[in-house]
Design a protein around this motif. Structure first.
Motif, short mmCIF file in Angstrom:
data_model
loop_
_atom_site.label_atom_id
_atom_site.label_comp_id
_atom_site.label_asym_id
_atom_site.label_seq_id
_atom_site.Cartn_x
_atom_site.Cartn_y
_atom_site.Cartn_z
N PRO A 23 40.61 -7.68 -53.99
CA PRO A 23 41.98 -7.16 -53.88
C PRO A 23 42.15 -6.23 -52.66
CG PRO A 23 41.18 -6.98 -56.14
CD PRO A 23 40.02 -7.41 -55.31
N VAL A 24 41.13 -5.43 -52.38
CA VAL A 24 41.20 -4.54 -51.21
C VAL A 24 41.27 -5.37 -49.94
CG1 VAL A 24 39.94 -2.81 -49.86
CG2 VAL A 24 39.94 -2.68 -52.38
N MET A 25 40.43 -6.39 -49.86
CA MET A 25 40.40 -7.22 -48.65
C MET A 25 41.70 -8.01 -48.50
SD MET A 25 36.41 -8.42 -48.22
CE MET A 25 36.11 -9.18 -49.82
N LEU A 26 42.26 -8.50 -49.63
CA LEU A 26 43.53 -9.22 -49.56
C LEU A 26 44.64 -8.32 -49.01
CD1 LEU A 26 43.42 -11.23 -52.92
CD2 LEU A 26 43.69 -12.21 -50.62
N ARG A 27 44.56 -7.05 -49.34
CA ARG A 27 45.61 -6.13 -48.90
C ARG A 27 45.47 -5.77 -47.43
NH1 ARG A 27 46.82 -0.21 -51.52
NH2 ARG A 27 48.48 0.34 -50.04
N HIS A 28 44.21 -5.62 -46.97
CA HIS A 28 44.02 -5.01 -45.64
C HIS A 28 43.46 -5.93 -44.56
CE1 HIS A 28 44.96 -1.00 -47.08
NE2 HIS A 28 44.02 -1.08 -48.02
N CYS A 29 42.80 -7.03 -44.94
CA CYS A 29 42.02 -7.77 -43.93
C CYS A 29 42.78 -8.93 -43.30
CB CYS A 29 40.73 -8.31 -44.53
SG CYS A 29 39.56 -7.02 -44.93
N GLY A 30 42.43 -9.23 -42.05
CA GLY A 30 42.89 -10.44 -41.40
C GLY A 30 41.99 -11.60 -41.79
N PRO A 31 42.29 -12.81 -41.26
CA PRO A 31 41.53 -14.01 -41.63
C PRO A 31 40.04 -13.90 -41.33
CG PRO A 31 43.29 -14.54 -40.04
CD PRO A 31 43.33 -13.07 -40.27
N GLY A 32 39.23 -14.54 -42.15
CA GLY A 32 37.78 -14.53 -41.96
C GLY A 32 37.34 -15.45 -40.83
N LEU A 33 36.13 -15.22 -40.37
CA LEU A 33 35.51 -16.04 -39.33
C LEU A 33 34.16 -16.52 -39.84
CD1 LEU A 33 36.20 -13.46 -36.49
CD2 LEU A 33 37.20 -15.75 -36.52
N THR A 34 33.68 -17.65 -39.32
CA THR A 34 32.33 -18.10 -39.70
C THR A 34 31.51 -18.38 -38.44
OG1 THR A 34 33.03 -20.41 -39.80
CG2 THR A 34 33.10 -19.18 -41.87
N VAL A 35 30.18 -18.21 -38.59
CA VAL A 35 29.27 -18.48 -37.49
C VAL A 35 28.10 -19.32 -37.99
CG1 VAL A 35 29.85 -16.36 -36.24
CG2 VAL A 35 27.94 -16.34 -37.86
N THR A 36 27.49 -20.07 -37.08
CA THR A 36 26.33 -20.87 -37.44
C THR A 36 25.06 -20.01 -37.36
OG1 THR A 36 25.90 -21.52 -35.17
CG2 THR A 36 27.42 -22.91 -36.42
N ASP A 37 23.98 -20.50 -37.97
CA ASP A 37 22.69 -19.82 -37.86
C ASP A 37 22.26 -19.70 -36.40
OD1 ASP A 37 22.45 -19.45 -40.55
OD2 ASP A 37 20.72 -20.77 -40.83
N ASP A 38 22.52 -20.76 -35.64
CA ASP A 38 22.13 -20.73 -34.22
C ASP A 38 22.90 -19.64 -33.47
OD1 ASP A 38 20.76 -22.00 -31.90
OD2 ASP A 38 22.84 -22.27 -31.26
N GLU A 39 24.18 -19.49 -33.77
CA GLU A 39 24.96 -18.43 -33.12
C GLU A 39 24.45 -17.05 -33.52
OE1 GLU A 39 29.23 -20.80 -32.57
OE2 GLU A 39 28.81 -19.76 -34.45
#
Lengths: 324, 324
Positions: free
Chosen positions: B246-262
């Motif tokens: 709920p805290v993240m829904l209120r305050h955060c922008g969209p998530g990002l993902t990275v690969t293991d190699d990155e």
């Protein structure tokens, strides 16, 4: 070299040099048999304390002198510190570097905008080349250690040590400093003499390159028989400086020496326990704290981790050492 | 979860948790195409931000409860943070850890004085084991993220980010946070919402373990199909927390993902350019800043380097990656 010069350098460095953290680990304390506080100057801009002295020296020049540009000779860390400080202040910079300096140091110096001129350590005279550069181009030489403003800049690290030691409740301790020409050692010693008189500076050098330890015993500038042949490439100056030795004679305790193997093991422990990258020459003081414990007194010891510009291959070598 | 709870945690942590530095390198700025500020929580006690939440939670217990001891379940970083905080406060600690956790995390937790009980991630139910431990021994469970005091402790990192960003002249930026259950992400988000509203938190997760990113899109707790299979072992929680989402829904922008190699490449660059050791899960946010630049807006980006507890072999592997 006075504390006032250090205070003035601190004012000029404010907002530019990083206040580096004082780190510690219960695992290191256990090996050393006392509390170990590590001043992580490898986290300074350009990966070593050298940025402090470089910025202090260049910012002390009058504008007309600065406009003609600066030059420096260095195996690497001083070159990077000078290159970044010069770029930040819009000053042209030429660096004279040994052709066999670690590749990362050569590349970084170029990437930071300096012109790099290489020379052969074995056959060419660095000082003569430097003087020629100065004369031909009208640039001001920023010396690696034998310059009052450079020593004052390195001394700002000592002001931080005084404050951080106080915060950690440490009032009496040896402060082990990785020592080459003595700029960092002398600067910290002057700062502590005023700010934290219970903290005594002691230089640490690689075995076979203990010019400063011998000079502190004899009272005059002793030189090293060799100029290469240690992994601790950052701290192989041939002799203590003309300005730095008198300061060290006045303020420092006896020097310590460490082997390349001890420096590598300290590197590995810094990676594992403190999460910092330290190059061999920057790990000498930590190595002394960990592996020369009988030569140190007191319930705590403070060490500088003075640089972290290390080729990846050497880091891998340190990581594959047997962990005791 | 309120900013006041974070302010209270900061007061309890003062003189115990380290104020970690905000690092940067012109070389990283160039790769990212913008200024990159790196909050080096790998330099926190026990090598990760987890010490903050652990100390905040244990110090919030009443003395009688504390005297019965505490327990925790963790793949490693939470366990180490709890173990040290407990030892410092003289509190008995039992840790439930997966048998295949990185060796260094198991050993460190034991060395920090905790009793370690291992279990098989594939065949045993961690939560059931944990509840049994709680019931049998009368200990208080310190949850890794779904606890208001733990989130408040992690939020103290956000207070430091607000101040350090201001000092760096950064008022508007994405703040990328390595995200597992969301304790650090939520804590920083609450702190910044009050202290630096121009800084927007965005969680970063490993590819295939993007439960939080999907939960932020759907508005409810999504789970990961797998619980292992990424190098980023520190951030593989199966789902965001009941308190943290709920805290993240209120305050955060969209998530990002990275690969293991990155993540590995970001580790190598952190070693080389910042002189810090970051584990894969702790390098995810830096990886996103460096390698997902089109998904980020603004002239600067702030990232957490949230942990550095990495087996030496993996560090060596990162160091031998081709340097671009």
């Amino acid at each position: 070299m006075t504390p006032d010069l250090i205070a003035a350098a601190r004012d000029r460095l404010k907002g530019h040099a990083r206040v580096t953290p004082m780190l510690s680990s219960p695992f290191l304390d256990e090996i050393a048999g006392r509390r170990v506080l590590v001043k992580a100057e490898c986290l300074q801009h350009t990966g070593s304390f050298k940025y402090r002295g470089a910025r202090a020296a260049i910012s002390a020049l009058d504008p007309a002198t600065r406009a003609r540009g600066i030059c420096a000779a260095s195996s690497g860390n001083h070159a990077q510190g000078v290159a970044l400080a010069a770029r930040e202040m819009g000053v042209r910079a030429v660096m004279l570097m040994p052709a066999d300096a670690p590749r990362i140091k050569l590349e970084n110096t170029r990437a930071l905008g300096a012109e790099v001129v290489t020379y052969d350590r074995a056959t060419q005279d660095r000082d003569a080349l430097m003087l020629a550069l100065e004369a031909e181009r009208g640039m001001t030489l920023v010396r690696p250690f034998d310059d009052a403003q450079v020593i004052a800049g390195q001394g700002t690290c000592g002001l931080e040590i005084a404050e951080q030691a106080r915060d950690a409740g440490v009032e009496t301790a040896d402060v082990l400093v990785c020592c080459s020409g003595g700029g960092l050692t002398a600067g910290i010693a002057v700062a502590l003499a005023r700010e934290a008189p219970g903290l005594r500076v002691r230089p640490v050098e690689p075995e076979g390159f203990d010019d400063t330890a011998r000079s502190l015993r004899s009272g005059r500038r002793e030189t090293n028989p060799r100029q290469s042949g240690s992994l601790c490439d950052a701290i192989l100056a041939p002799a203590p400086g003309e300005l730095t030795l008198p300061v060290m004679l006045r303020h420092c305790g006896p020097g310590l020496t460490v082997t390349d193997d001890e420096a590598l093991r300290a590197m590995a422990l810094a990676l594992l326990r403190l999460k910092i990258v330290v190059e061999p020459g920057g790990a000498a003081a930590l190595a002394a704290a960990l592996f020369c414990r009988e030569s140190i007194q007191g319930e705590a010891v403070i060490v500088t981790a003075s640089g972290g510009n290390c080729d990846p291959a050497l880091l891998s070598r340190a990581m594959t050492l047997p962990q005791d």
